[in-house]
Design an enzyme around this catalytic site. Structure first.
Site, PDB file in Angstrom:
ATOM      1  N   ARG A 112     -65.142 -81.046  23.357  1.00 45.96           N
ATOM      2  CA  ARG A 112     -64.999 -79.903  24.265  1.00 45.96           C
ATOM      3  C   ARG A 112     -63.658 -79.908  24.960  1.00 45.96           C
ATOM      4  NH1 ARG A 112     -70.220 -78.214  26.884  1.00 45.96           N
ATOM      5  NH2 ARG A 112     -71.839 -79.192  25.660  1.00 45.96           N
TER       6      ARG A 112
ATOM      7  N   GLY B 228     -64.775 -70.409  29.366  1.00 43.55           N
ATOM      8  CA  GLY B 228     -64.908 -69.657  28.114  1.00 43.55           C
ATOM      9  C   GLY B 228     -63.603 -69.358  27.390  1.00 43.55           C
TER      10      GLY B 228
ATOM     11  N   HIS C  44     -51.959 -53.358  32.125  1.00 44.69           N
ATOM     12  CA  HIS C  44     -50.973 -53.296  33.200  1.00 44.69           C
ATOM     13  C   HIS C  44     -51.578 -52.677  34.459  1.00 44.69           C
ATOM     14  CE1 HIS C  44     -47.657 -51.383  35.412  1.00 44.69           C
ATOM     15  NE2 HIS C  44     -47.096 -52.555  35.182  1.00 44.69           N
TER      16      HIS C  44
ATOM     17  N   CYS D 169     -42.509 -57.536  60.052  1.00 47.71           N
ATOM     18  CA  CYS D 169     -43.325 -56.329  59.894  1.00 47.71           C
ATOM     19  C   CYS D 169     -43.184 -55.715  58.508  1.00 47.71           C
ATOM     20  CB  CYS D 169     -42.997 -55.307  60.967  1.00 47.71           C
ATOM     21  SG  CYS D 169     -41.335 -54.648  60.816  1.00 47.71           S
TER      22      CYS D 169
END
Ligand code: PEP
Ligand code: MG
Length: 942
Positions: free
Chosen positions: A92, A101, A452, A884
């Protein structure tokens, strides 16, 4: 001989995840804790990296694998490839950061035509043995030889049909043998080579294939999406098989220690009796809810509950556990932190604190800012939602309503005029980024979850539905059709990025509910953080929303947004186009009460908290109609006029479009109509004296627009430069602020105004503007002036301002770093165009670590901020400083702001909770780092 490339489970531990991958490290940790884990070993990520360097398994690796297999053989009392007592293993993948997955796994390795008979004899169960063998051949065929799984599925289906078998369980040993023959031929045909009978050859090929799977396309996309470095590589875990498909006293399943959707503290998961691992995920049979195991195998269930509790306590987090029961014995095959919804994440973290498993600080550090994003978006008011006309992929959470637009430019233009729009595209490309940014939501007819549009929208926290195939777009005709209904440009649409639904009309949205757990977590964050969190809000509604999210002030009120409403724009245009001082004063006089009531409403919403009002910033041409539209209209009117002149020869000549060269005066031209647009162009030639007048007005307007034209408007007549050239405009705004202050004081409402001058680059600019503020304050407040604690400060947006911070600080009570412009000017990248042109390429190709308009650039822009703060504070230790720009809501940038000692960050209202958590995380990290460095120093001393 010492081992270089692998480690047995009992040799590793959790802290070695970098080397052993998450799965390997956790198997090691569970083995050391004495849990029932089948024996095995892990080939390290270092071997994977070496494999990629050398394009083959590194020298010595396979010798070590053979030795390690011998150890497994002794432990299991079986031999790899021995027909009498065959050892079987699983192979694995296991990356450092969980990539569920994305990579490959092979089970039952070690079976061949001989050992399968041994397994049949040893278990006295030929059906089971041949079932294992056919599974191995299929997995081997897909993973090692890259044959599409569908080929194998087709053969399996045909076999079951031929033998009238309804389920895999009812397939006989003989039928499996038949399938094995078919599978072998399939491999020979499709791969051009036979399924290997040599078990070590199988193992060699399997390890290589798992390494290769690190670079399959889904793994690459997953890494890009989740910021996982390509060079990490995967480990490979080789582990003795246990069989959930041995008999009815066997089974396999997956459990979460808590409900991953809601966070509820109950065991949650599924299992299948007489089945092998892949069956649960593959959906071949429908698994049973885990509660059923309590009836089926009560003793095993009890053990599982106990193990789940143990693992959760040990790892101090909700776990996702894979288990297998082999003939009545429970084995743990994997444990990892379980993926969870945003809502569950909050509940689990808070409950783990309550259970004494985590400290508050640890819980705060676990919060993923992206989780908060999901929790804070508005959702559909389901009671008012019509049936969906189509459904696409739920690509980015949150619901949005807006008017349909079919190009990114249109989205930008409409959004600028204050409209809510949904950008509808077949698919988006990087060139559309400005449209995505401007839209409330994005809908595409093509593209998947990693398209996208999906990636960009998620990055921006913007609702997005992708790949809605029911939608047919005719972009040229500016319309689309869905579910038999036509959507024209401007029609209202609602999309739900959480479910993928698309609806026509404006469906009411529900504001996000802040759960009790989220509120509690935010309170903990507030107790920890030192930096304040303000909001960027331009209207009372946003200010109120920001406060409800915990903002401690308004850090940026962009006053130009107050000028853009359809009622106000004509007055603003009248002010800009005024011929005389008197006309300009009249227009300003009309704007003043509007600004006054805006400011008063924001002061009220913020109830005494600081409100930073930035005076007008953008170039004036942004308030005027587009030159191209004006010219089109002019051409139209002129043509019609000529036609009329041909039929009535006495008509005057058109004065013609004024040349750009002689149109440079500061204020010329009459007051004009503001609704010049393509739609208002008349269809035909019937002209009247009124249209002559319109033509003249139009020409004057064109002259004015040309007069205001600048090649580089963002470096032009904007910010405080406007205030210096047109003090009457700033004067009106300042007067409106102080009038609003007086209104509030009269009503007993506390106010704390902060007047902010944009785009200062030289101390003299701020000096003059400050004098203007003080003069107006004196005029408005008179002797009361000192009783109103107003501040005057500036934005630091120009590199020169940062470099000359001490001179500028002499006139400032605060600095607010406008990091959008500061980034633009420091890099020399246009903030409006760079992302659509080269910046995305730069980021994708790792020329830059991040998009600097999203994540504050530490080395360049950060250095300027740091330098400005340090030098200015040397002169004025109490100077208030903050950020800001958009970076004020980005967690990574917030950490940097904390490091540089800024007093606050200011961000959009929806990001306020994220900023509160991120500021707390920055504080915790800093405290941790300090503790570590103290310990380090003590070590050196002693
Ligand atoms: C900035 O430049 O960072 C800023 C906040 O101002 P604006 O985005 O309005 O230019
Ligand atoms: Mg700016």
């Amino acid at each position: 001989m010492s081992k270089q490339w692998l480690m047995h489970f009992e040799e590793g531990n959790q802290s070695l995840a970098g080397l052993l991958g998450g799965k390997g490290a956790n198997l090691a940790e569970m083995t050391r804790a004495g849990l029932a884990v089948p024996p095995g070993f892990t080939i390290t990520t270092e071997a994977c990296r070496a494999y990629y360097l050398e394009s083959r398994l590194p020298g010595g690796l396979f010798r070590e694998v053979r030795e390690a297999m011998t150890v497994l053989e002794v432990r299991k009392g079986q031999r790899f490839g021995d027909a009498a007592a065959p050892l079987l293993v699983s192979v694995r993948s296991g990356s450092v950061t969980s990539m569920p997955g994305m990579m490959d796994t092979i089970l039952n390795l070690g079976l061949n035509d001989e050992t399968v008979q041994g397994l049949a004899a040893a278990t006295n169960n030929p059906r089971f043995a041949y079932d294992c063998y056919r599974r191995l051949i299929q997995m081997f065929g897909t993973v090692v030889f890259g044959i599409e799984g569908a080929w194998f599925e087709k053969k399996l289906h045909a076999l079951k049909e031929a033998h009238a078998a309804h389920s895999d369980q009812s397939v006989t040993a003989e039928a499996w043998q038949e399938l094995i023959g078919t599978y072998k031929s399939l491999i020979l045909k499709r791969a051009g080579t036979a399924f290997p009978q040599d078990v070590y050859e199988q193992l060699h090929m399997a390890v290589e294939a798992v390494f290769r799977s690190w670079n399959n396309s889904r793994a690459q996309i997953y890494r890009r999406l989740n910021g996982i470095p390509d060079e990490q590589g995967t480990a490979v875990n080789i582990q003795a098989m246990v069989f959930g498909n041995l008999n009815e006293a066997s089974g396999t399943g997956v459990v979460f220690t808590r409900n991953p959707s809601t966070g509820e503290g109950v065991l949650f998961g599924e299992y299948l009796t007489n089945a092998q691992g892949e069956d649960v995920v593959a959906g071949v049979r429908t698994p049973q809810p885990i509660a059923g195991l309590q009836q089926d195998m009560p003793a095993i269930y009890e053990q599982l509950v106990a193990m789940a509790g143990l693992l959760e306590k040990h790892y101090r987090d909700m776990q996702d556990i894979e288990f297998t029961i082999e003939n009545g014995t429970l084995y743990m095959l994997q444990t990892r932190s379980g993926k969870r919804t945003a809502q569950a994440a909050m509940r689990i973290a808070v409950e783990l604190v309550r259970a004494g498993i985590l400290t508050r600080e640890e819980a705060l550090m676990r919060v993923e800012p992206s989780h908060l994003d999901q929790l804070l978006h508005p959702s559909l008011d389901e009671s008012a939602a019509p049936a969906a006309l189509g459904t696409g992929l739920p690509a980015s959470p949150g619901a949005a309503c807006g008017q349909a637009v079919f190009t990114a430019d249109e989205a930008q233009e409409q959004a600028r005029s204050g409209k809510a729009v949904i950008l509808v595209r077949t698919e988006t490309t990087p060139e559309d980024i400005h449209g995505v940014l401007a839209a409330r939501g994005v809908l595409t007819s093509r593209g998947g979850m990693t398209s996208h549009a999906a990636v960009v929208a998620r990055g921006m926290g913007k609702p997005c539905v992708c790949g809605c195939e029911a939608l047919v777009i005719h972009a040229k005709q500016r319309r689309a059709v869905i579910g038999g209904q036509t959507i024209a440009e401007g029609d209202w649409l609602t999309i739900d990025g959480a479910t993928g639904r698309v609806m026509i009309g404006e469906v009411p949205l529900k504001e996000a509910d802040m759960s009790a757990e989220l509120l509690e977590m935010l309170q903990w964050a507030d107790d920890v953080r030192g930096m304040k969190v303000y909001a960027n809000a331009d209207n009372p509604e946003d200010a109120a929303k920001a406060r409800s999210f915990g903002a401690e002030g308004v850090g940026l009120c962009r006053t130009e947004h107050m000028f853009l409403s359809p009622q106000r724009l004509p007055i603003v245009q009248k002010m800009i186009l005024a011929d005389t001082e008197a006309v300009r004063a009249e227009a300003l006089g009309e704007l003043l009460p509007m600004q006054r009531s805006d400011f008063a409403a924001i002061f009220r919403a913020m109830a005494g908290l600081p409100v930073t009002i930035r005076l007008l910033d953008p170039p004036l041409h942004e308030f005027l109609p587009n030159l191209e539209d004006l010219l089109t209209r002019h051409a139209h009117l002129s043509a019609a006029r000529k036609e009329r002149a041909a039929s009535t020869p006495e008509t005057d000549e058109s004065p013609g479009i004024p040349a750009a060269a002689n149109s440079n005066e500061r204020s010329s031209g009459p007051v004009i109509r503001s609704d010049v647009s393509r739609e208002s162009i008349p269809a035909g030639g019937r002209q009247s004296p009124e249209s002559d007048l319109e033509l003249q007005q139009l020409e004057a307007l064109i002259r004015k627009v040309r007069g205001l034209h600048e090649v580089n408007p963002m470096l032009g007549q904007r910010g405080c430069r406007l205030g210096i050239l047109f003090p009457e405009i700033y004067g009106m705004q300042i007067e409106a602020i102080f009038a609003a202050v007086q209104d509030c004081i009269r009503d007993g409402i506390e106010v704390s105004p902060e007047i902010m001058i944009p785009l200062v680059g030289h101390a003299n600019e701020l000096r003059i503007m400050r004098e203007l503020v003080d003069q107006v304050a004196q005029k408005m407040l008179g002797d009361n002036r000192n009783a109103v604690p107003y501040r005057v400060g500036t934005m630091i947006e120009v590199p020169r301002a940062a470099l000359t911070a001490p001179q500028i600080a002499a006139h400032a009570d605060f600095f607010s770093f406008g990091t959008n412009d500061l980034t633009q000017m420091t890099f020399g990248y246009s903030r409006d165009d760079a992302e659509g042109k080269f910046l995305t390429h730069y980021v994708d190709n790792k020329l830059l670590p991040d998009n600097p308009f999203q994540v504050l650039d530490r080395d360049g822009v950060g250095q300027l901020i740091d330098l400005a703060v340090t030098r200015a504070r040397a002169l004025k230790p109490k100077l208030k400083t903050g950020v800001c720009g958009e970076h004020g809501g980005d967690p990574k940038s917030i950490r940097l702001c904390r490091e540089m000692g800024l007093d606050y960050v200011s961000c959009s209202p929806y990001r306020v909770p994220i900023a509160r958590i991120a500021a707390a995380q920055a504080e915790i990290e800093a405290a941790e780092a300090e503790k570590n460095s103290l310990a380090e120093q003590q070590k050196i001393v002693s």
